[in-house]
Design a protein around this motif. Structure first.
Motif, PDB file in Angstrom:
ATOM      1  N   VAL A   3      64.955  11.909  -6.371  1.00 34.13           N
ATOM      2  CA  VAL A   3      63.932  12.521  -7.236  1.00 34.13           C
ATOM      3  C   VAL A   3      64.842  13.853  -7.416  1.00 34.13           C
ATOM      4  O   VAL A   3      64.739  14.215  -8.515  1.00 34.13           O
ATOM      5  CB  VAL A   3      62.594  12.679  -6.686  1.00 34.13           C
ATOM      6  N   HIS A  34      53.676  15.930  -7.868  1.00 37.03           N
ATOM      7  CA  HIS A  34      55.151  16.281  -8.673  1.00 37.03           C
ATOM      8  C   HIS A  34      55.409  15.090  -9.403  1.00 37.03           C
ATOM      9  O   HIS A  34      56.305  15.287 -10.378  1.00 37.03           O
ATOM     10  CB  HIS A  34      56.063  16.467  -7.379  1.00 37.03           C
ATOM     11  N   LEU A  35      55.232  13.885  -9.253  1.00 38.63           N
ATOM     12  CA  LEU A  35      56.051  12.800  -9.881  1.00 38.63           C
ATOM     13  C   LEU A  35      55.197  12.450 -11.353  1.00 38.63           C
ATOM     14  O   LEU A  35      55.793  12.297 -12.250  1.00 38.63           O
ATOM     15  CB  LEU A  35      55.940  11.606  -8.906  1.00 38.63           C
ATOM     16  N   MET A  60      57.707   5.847 -11.414  1.00 41.97           N
ATOM     17  CA  MET A  60      59.060   6.102 -12.339  1.00 41.97           C
ATOM     18  C   MET A  60      59.409   4.705 -13.002  1.00 41.97           C
ATOM     19  O   MET A  60      59.222   3.511 -12.575  1.00 41.97           O
ATOM     20  CB  MET A  60      60.135   6.390 -11.287  1.00 41.97           C
ATOM     21  N   SER A  67      61.110  21.883  -7.682  1.00 41.39           N
ATOM     22  CA  SER A  67      61.440  20.726  -7.027  1.00 41.39           C
ATOM     23  C   SER A  67      61.928  20.650  -5.849  1.00 41.39           C
ATOM     24  O   SER A  67      61.590  19.892  -4.843  1.00 41.39           O
ATOM     25  CB  SER A  67      62.215  19.959  -8.038  1.00 41.39           C
ATOM     26  N   TYR A  90      64.275   8.358  -1.371  1.00 39.75           N
ATOM     27  CA  TYR A  90      63.502   8.195  -2.516  1.00 39.75           C
ATOM     28  C   TYR A  90      63.226   9.816  -2.953  1.00 39.75           C
ATOM     29  O   TYR A  90      63.815  10.114  -4.231  1.00 39.75           O
ATOM     30  CB  TYR A  90      62.343   7.672  -2.461  1.00 39.75           C
ATOM     31  N   SER A  91      62.804  10.723  -2.147  1.00 32.69           N
ATOM     32  CA  SER A  91      62.731  11.681  -2.455  1.00 32.69           C
ATOM     33  C   SER A  91      64.142  12.733  -2.777  1.00 32.69           C
ATOM     34  O   SER A  91      64.140  13.604  -3.759  1.00 32.69           O
ATOM     35  CB  SER A  91      62.260  12.879  -1.035  1.00 32.69           C
ATOM     36  N   ARG A 107      55.124   5.736  -5.910  1.00 32.20           N
ATOM     37  CA  ARG A 107      56.640   5.707  -6.173  1.00 32.20           C
ATOM     38  C   ARG A 107      57.120   4.863  -7.289  1.00 32.20           C
ATOM     39  O   ARG A 107      57.837   5.159  -7.901  1.00 32.20           O
ATOM     40  CB  ARG A 107      57.250   5.543  -4.925  1.00 32.20           C
ATOM     41  N   SER A 133      53.165  13.002  -5.006  1.00 26.61           N
ATOM     42  CA  SER A 133      52.752  12.354  -6.217  1.00 26.61           C
ATOM     43  C   SER A 133      52.303  13.046  -7.331  1.00 26.61           C
ATOM     44  O   SER A 133      52.571  12.762  -8.441  1.00 26.61           O
ATOM     45  CB  SER A 133      51.507  11.400  -5.700  1.00 26.61           C
TER      46      SER A 133
END
Length: 507
Positions: free
Chosen positions: A103, A206-207, A270, A119, A99-100, A267, A204
């Motif tokens: 991203v 960052h998201l 998104m 990032s 997942y990372s 997560r 989180s």
């Protein structure tokens, strides 16, 4: 003489052949749900095994004695539940890494240099912390072996208050007591969890740029305190007003019980239908993001594994006492303090191995007109899962792990032959035969002699994987975003006629 084309004549056009391509679409929500499912399924299975097949009792459980309450991490601490916990959480961490990585690709395709750098720093830190989280299982809260307990207690129930001294003597503590060694191990065990919570908090932010978690701060105060939680929690004054406020907030909101739940769900921030699209081709096209050589990725992975095992051998303080002659270097990974580095490093090598094997399968598919080579793909899956199973070496009671390691070696040699199958069909047997014979001689010599230097020759043999395997064609990759499919509002066509309206008159 010039070729003259008369007006109205049809000129034949040679069609431009589009290179063979393979498109893989990855969606954030799919990985987010898989991530959460892996955690809760692992929690359930480990809990069932803890209550049915382990010597767990609340009266002697060290986590319960330290915190004065039940904690779900108890289901990860007792053998044999720890086998299922380590395996399940390993898959959980792999999904988190995937997942990372998605991203990062999502940000990368924007082509904004500073944002990509930021990032990369955040996601790189989160990945490092994910790998370190495996040390939750490396810290062994119950190091005593069953045989030693039965000898001391005449075959009775295992008491968690029995400990080995510095000279391998056994000291008996009253049931319900915790030694200072117990307290130190529990704090170390919890510190890895807190580090992981902080890493998830940063990711989180960052998201979706907004998150708050009091649980990590409260638990940090708990493990920094010199006494078990049950001895001072709301019984003694804390030296800091801020510490008191955080502990009070932790107690009133019960974040110790539910604080980890948001980590499983953030997560999903998104939007549905978003993700990344990866297009693979064997030829360069305009706008692609560069090429990759799958064989080189595999070779890097072998180098990395050899390096991790080499340092394990260097830091092994019980080389002569290690009875697993065929896999001394692998078993050395559990030797502390190196295990706290070796375990995460080996997990990172598995990520490289997954990428390398996936690229090899994609390469074969492109050469096969997008048909999945079933036997080749199955071989890759078996190879990866056997190497992943070797992660269980960090469990001190997993004395059977050398069998998994030796089976992985056989599958590895078979993989070398599988990669040389075209060369063998053409009559070139030299690389596969020479590599196999050299490996067999080195492994037999290591088992028979148990000499330290022979095992390092074995590591050199692993590192020469790239020499034994021929290079295939380059793969060119094009990355793109998959945006949200359904718009948040119903779009009206530009040529739509506005509905008639009237102006109401006042009576």
């Amino acid at each position: 003489e010039r070729n003259i084309v008369h007006p109205g004549a049809v000129v034949p056009v040679t069609p431009v052949r589009e290179p063979e391509k393979l498109v893989i679409n990855l969606y954030f929500r799919h990985f987010a749900w898989a991530y959460s499912a892996a955690f809760f399924l692992t929690l359930f299975v480990s809990g069932v095994v803890t209550f049915t097949a382990s010597p767990y009792t609340p009266e002697t459980d060290k986590i319960t004695l330290f915190y004065g309450m039940f904690n779900p991490c108890i289901w990860f601490d007792h053998y044999p539940a720890k086998i299922f916990a380590t395996t399940g959480m390993g898959i959980f961490l792999m999904l988190g890494c995937a997942y990372s990585g998605m991203v990062f690709v999502w940000v990368y395709v924007e082509k904004r240099m500073l944002r990509v750098m930021w990032s990369g720093a955040v996601i790189g830190s989160a990945l490092l912390i994910d790998f370190v989280f495996v040390n939750v299982f490396t810290t062994n809260l119950y190091p005593i072996e069953e045989a030693a307990f039965e000898a001391a207690h005449g075959g009775g129930r295992r008491l968690h208050g029995v400990h080995f001294g510095a000279n391998n003597t056994i000291s008996l503590l009253e049931e319900g007591d915790l030694s200072q060694a117990d307290i130190n191990v529990i704090k170390l065990h919890t510190a890895f969890y807190i580090l992981w919570v902080v890493g998830q908090l940063v990711l989180s932010l960052h998201l979706f740029k907004l998150a708050y978690d009091d649980d990590a701060a409260a638990m940090l105060i708990i493990i920094m305190h010199p006494e078990p939680k049950v001895d001072w929690y709301f019984q003694k004054e804390l030296s800091s007003v801020m510490q008191h406020m955080l502990i009070y907030l932790d107690a009133k909101t019960f974040t110790s019980a539910w604080g980890w739940v948001p980590i499983m769900c953030f997560r999903l921030v998104m939007p549905k239908g978003t993700g990344i699209s990866l297009t693979f081709r064997l030829e360069r096209t305009e706008g692609d993001n560069g090429w990759v050589m799958p064989e080189h990725w595999m070779n890097r992975c072998m180098w990395a594994m050899a390096l991790v095992l080499a340092w394990a051998g260097i830091f092994d303080t019980d080389w002569d006492g290690n009875t697993h002659a065929a896999s001394k270097l692998m078993v050395a990974l559990r030797m502390k303090p190196y295990a706290y580095f070796g375990g995460p490093a080996f997990l990172a090598c598995l990520v490289l191995l997954f990428v390398g094997l996936s690229l090899q399968v994609i390469q074969k598919m492109l050469l096969n007109r997008n048909r999945v080579p079933g036997l080749f793909a199955g071989h890759a899956i078996l190879f990866w899962f056997l190497m992943f199973g070797c992660v269980l070496v960090i469990l001190e009671k997993a004395t059977w792990i050398h069998y998994v390691f030796m089976l992985a070696q056989l599958v590895f040699v078979a993989w070398v032959w599988h990669m040389n199958i075209d060369e063998i069909a053409a009559g070139n047997w030299t690389n596969a035969v020479a590599y196999t014979i050299a490996g067999a001689v080195i492994i037999v010599a290591a088992v028979l002699s148990c000499q330290f230097w022979v095992f390092f020759i074995y590591l050199a043999w692993i590192s020469l994987y790239g020499v034994a395997v021929p290079d295939g064609p380059h793969i060119f990759i094009t990355a793109a975003r998959i945006e949200e499919v359904d718009p948040p509002y119903k779009q009206v066509p530009h040529n739509a006629v506005n509905p008639p309206y009237t102006i109401a008159r006042r009576s």
